[in-house]
Design a protein around this motif. Structure first.
Motif, PDB file in Angstrom:
ATOM      1  N   ASP A   4      -3.802  16.855 -12.585  1.00 36.61           N
ATOM      2  CA  ASP A   4      -3.909  16.615 -11.250  1.00 36.61           C
ATOM      3  C   ASP A   4      -5.316  16.372 -11.155  1.00 36.61           C
ATOM      4  O   ASP A   4      -5.680  17.392  -9.924  1.00 36.61           O
ATOM      5  CB  ASP A   4      -3.328  18.021 -10.435  1.00 36.61           C
ATOM      6  N   ARG A   7      -7.419  16.265  -7.384  1.00 37.44           N
ATOM      7  CA  ARG A   7      -6.457  16.010  -6.160  1.00 37.44           C
ATOM      8  C   ARG A   7      -7.116  16.984  -5.008  1.00 37.44           C
ATOM      9  O   ARG A   7      -7.719  17.951  -5.119  1.00 37.44           O
ATOM     10  CB  ARG A   7      -5.246  17.050  -6.658  1.00 37.44           C
ATOM     11  N   ASP A  44      -3.399   1.596  -9.017  1.00 35.79           N
ATOM     12  CA  ASP A  44      -2.567   3.170  -8.766  1.00 35.79           C
ATOM     13  C   ASP A  44      -3.080   4.107  -9.279  1.00 35.79           C
ATOM     14  O   ASP A  44      -3.465   5.225  -8.744  1.00 35.79           O
ATOM     15  CB  ASP A  44      -1.214   3.113  -9.284  1.00 35.79           C
ATOM     16  N   LYS A  45      -3.819   3.646 -10.661  1.00 33.92           N
ATOM     17  CA  LYS A  45      -4.698   5.019 -11.364  1.00 33.92           C
ATOM     18  C   LYS A  45      -5.848   5.405 -10.552  1.00 33.92           C
ATOM     19  O   LYS A  45      -6.234   6.627 -10.448  1.00 33.92           O
ATOM     20  CB  LYS A  45      -4.901   4.733 -12.773  1.00 33.92           C
ATOM     21  N   ALA A  48      -5.019   7.529  -7.705  1.00 33.71           N
ATOM     22  CA  ALA A  48      -4.585   8.805  -7.949  1.00 33.71           C
ATOM     23  C   ALA A  48      -5.743   9.553  -8.461  1.00 33.71           C
ATOM     24  O   ALA A  48      -6.005  10.484  -7.861  1.00 33.71           O
ATOM     25  CB  ALA A  48      -3.563   8.762  -9.161  1.00 33.71           C
ATOM     26  N   ARG A  49      -6.445   8.949  -9.197  1.00 29.10           N
ATOM     27  CA  ARG A  49      -7.761   9.550  -9.802  1.00 29.10           C
ATOM     28  C   ARG A  49      -8.731  10.071  -8.490  1.00 29.10           C
ATOM     29  O   ARG A  49      -9.629  11.049  -8.830  1.00 29.10           O
ATOM     30  CB  ARG A  49      -8.414   8.891 -10.604  1.00 29.10           C
ATOM     31  N   GLY A  51      -7.641  10.943  -5.719  1.00 25.78           N
ATOM     32  CA  GLY A  51      -6.970  11.587  -4.750  1.00 25.78           C
ATOM     33  C   GLY A  51      -6.890  10.876  -3.359  1.00 25.78           C
ATOM     34  O   GLY A  51      -6.823  11.605  -2.592  1.00 25.78           O
ATOM     35  N   ASN A  53      -5.205   6.940  -1.720  1.00 25.46           N
ATOM     36  CA  ASN A  53      -4.055   5.795  -2.211  1.00 25.46           C
ATOM     37  C   ASN A  53      -4.611   4.550  -2.128  1.00 25.46           C
ATOM     38  O   ASN A  53      -5.737   4.372  -1.634  1.00 25.46           O
ATOM     39  CB  ASN A  53      -2.945   6.095  -1.183  1.00 25.46           C
ATOM     40  N   LYS A  54      -3.566   3.668  -2.377  1.00 25.85           N
ATOM     41  CA  LYS A  54      -4.211   2.083  -2.497  1.00 25.85           C
ATOM     42  C   LYS A  54      -4.755   1.577  -1.298  1.00 25.85           C
ATOM     43  O   LYS A  54      -5.835   0.802  -1.232  1.00 25.85           O
ATOM     44  CB  LYS A  54      -3.218   1.442  -3.195  1.00 25.85           C
TER      45      LYS A  54
END
Lengths: 206, 206
Positions: A4, A7, A44-45, A48-49, A51, A53-54
Motif C-alpha cells: 500500500d 497511501r 494507473d501505477k 496509485a503510487r 496515492g 488518481n489519474k
DNA sequence: ATGGTTAAGGTACGGAACGTACCCTAATTG
DNA sequence: CAATTAGGGTACGTTCCGTACCTTAACCAT
C-alpha cells in the motif's frame, strides 16, 4: 502486490494540493520510471503510487509521454568534463562517460523516451538542454584547452566539428541497437576520425 | 469505409494458401504502411485488406513489428551513387538524396520502425542491409573515385571515416526531430567536417 | 465565521489494439 | 477417397490510455 505504498487515505482525510501533490506525482513517476522503464510507466501505477488518481495527473500533464519526459529530467545528472592534460585522454574519457551512461538504466530510459518522442521536437529539446548546445558544452571546454595548448586547430571549436565524436558514438548505439559499444570503437572514433579532424592541420596541398 | 477491398469470399470459396497468401498479406501490409505509416498499421486492417484474418498473419510473423519490418523492405529502393566528377559534388548529392529520402513518406516510416525496433538488433539489421556495411557502400564508391583522382587520402576509405557525413546528417534528423534538414546544414557538414577530414593531408606539424 | 470556488478523490467507462483460442471447412497429399 | 494441413470466422481476454461525472476536502474573500 498487496502493498500500500504511500497511501494517504488511511487516517485523516488530509488532502495534498498544488505543489505538494505535483511533487508527489513527479516523485512517483520518477520511481516508476527508474524501476520499470518508460514502457512500464503506466498512469494507473503512477497514480496509485502517488496515492492519488489519474485526474490529478492529467490536470498537469497532457499525456503519458510528457509525464515521462518530466520525470526523466529528475534522473538526469551531469558530470564535469574531464581534464587529463591532453586532448586524446579527455576525448576518450568523454566518450567513455557517454558509453557508460547509455548502458546504464538511465540511458536505457533515455533511449526509450527518444524513441517515443519521435517527431515531437519540443519534447526532444527537453531531453537534452536544447538538444545540441548543452551536449556540445563539454566538448567545447575540452577543445578550448587543447587549442590553448596548441594541440587543436581553432577551427575545431565549431560546434558541428567539436561534437563529431559523440555523434558518431550515438550513431553506433542507434544503428547497432546495442546498449554499449566496445572500447575499440571509441578508440577508433578518436584516432581515425576525431583527432585527424581537429588537430592542427598543415598546409593543404593543391 | 464501406469498401470491400480485395475481398475474396464473394463468389467461389477459392482459398489461397502458402506463398500466394503470404504474398497477399505482405502486399496488404505494405499498402497499409504506405498509407497510414507504422502507427496506423494494425493487424486487423491488414487482415481485412488481404481478405483473410489475423490467424494467417500470426502464423507467419510473430508480432506487428516483425510484419512491419518485412513490409517496409518492399518499400525500400536503392539509388545508384552519383558521379559528378568531383568529390564535393558527389558528397553533397549523396547527402541531398538522404535528406530527400528522410523527408519522404518512406523515410518517415523508416524512422517509426527504427524507433519501434529499439533494442531489437536483429530487426535493425534488416532495416539496413546489415546496418553499416550496405549504407557505407555508396560512400566508398564515391570516395574510391576521389582517391583515384588524388582528391582524397586513401585513409579515408576506412568505413568509419567514409560515412561520417551521413552519420552527422542522421544525427541532425534524430536530434532535431525535423523531417528534413536545411541545405545549409548539408553544406556545413561537407565543408566544415567531411572534406577537411578526407582530403589529402599535408604533414602534421609536431 | 461562513459561504463560495477551486482542486482532489473515487470510480467507472469507452475505445483501440494486440495477441490467443476454438471450431468449422477448403485444399492438399498419400 | 480418407486423412492431414492450413485458412477463415469470430469472439474474447488483456492492457492501458484518456475522459466523464460526481462527491468532498481545502482554500479564500468578505
Amino acid at each position: 502486490m498487496a502493498g500500500d505504498p504511500m497511501r494517504r487515505s488511511g487516517a485523516g482525510q488530509t488532502r495534498r494540493r498544488g505543489a505538494a501533490l505535483e511533487e508527489a506525482i513527479l516523485r512517483a513517476a520518477t520511481d516508476e520510471l527508474a524501476e520499470s522503464g518508460y514502457a512500464g510507466l503506466t498512469m494507473d501505477k503512477v497514480a496509485a503510487r502517488a496515492g492519488t488518481n489519474k485526474n490529478a495527473i492529467y490536470r498537469r500533464w497532457p499525456n503519458r509521454l510528457t509525464l515521462g519526459v518530466a520525470a526523466y529530467r529528475r534522473l538526469a545528472t551531469t558530470t564535469p568534463p574531464p581534464d587529463t592534460g591532453d586532448l586524446r585522454g579527455d576525448v576518450l574519457e568523454l566518450l567513455r562517460q557517454a558509453n557508460r551512461y547509455w548502458s546504464s538504466p538511465s540511458g536505457a530510459i533515455l533511449r526509450e523516451l527518444l524513441a517515443a518522442a519521435g517527431g515531437a521536437s519540443e519534447l526532444l529539446a527537453q531531453l537534452q538542454g536544447r538538444s545540441g548546445d548543452a551536449a556540445a558544452a563539454p566538448w567545447l571546454t575540452v577543445l578550448g584547452r587543447a587549442v590553448a595548448r596548441g594541440e587543436a586547430s581553432p577551427e575545431a571549436l565549431h560546434p558541428r566539428v567539436a561534437t563529431v565524436a559523440i555523434v558518431l558514438l550515438r550513431n553506433e548505439f542507434v544503428m547497432r541497437g546495442a546498449p554499449t559499444a566496445p572500447d575499440d570503437v571509441l578508440v577508433e572514433i578518436v584516432d581515425e576520425v576525431y583527432l585527424p579532424l581537429v588537430r592542427r592541420r598543415g598546409p593543404v596541398p593543391t
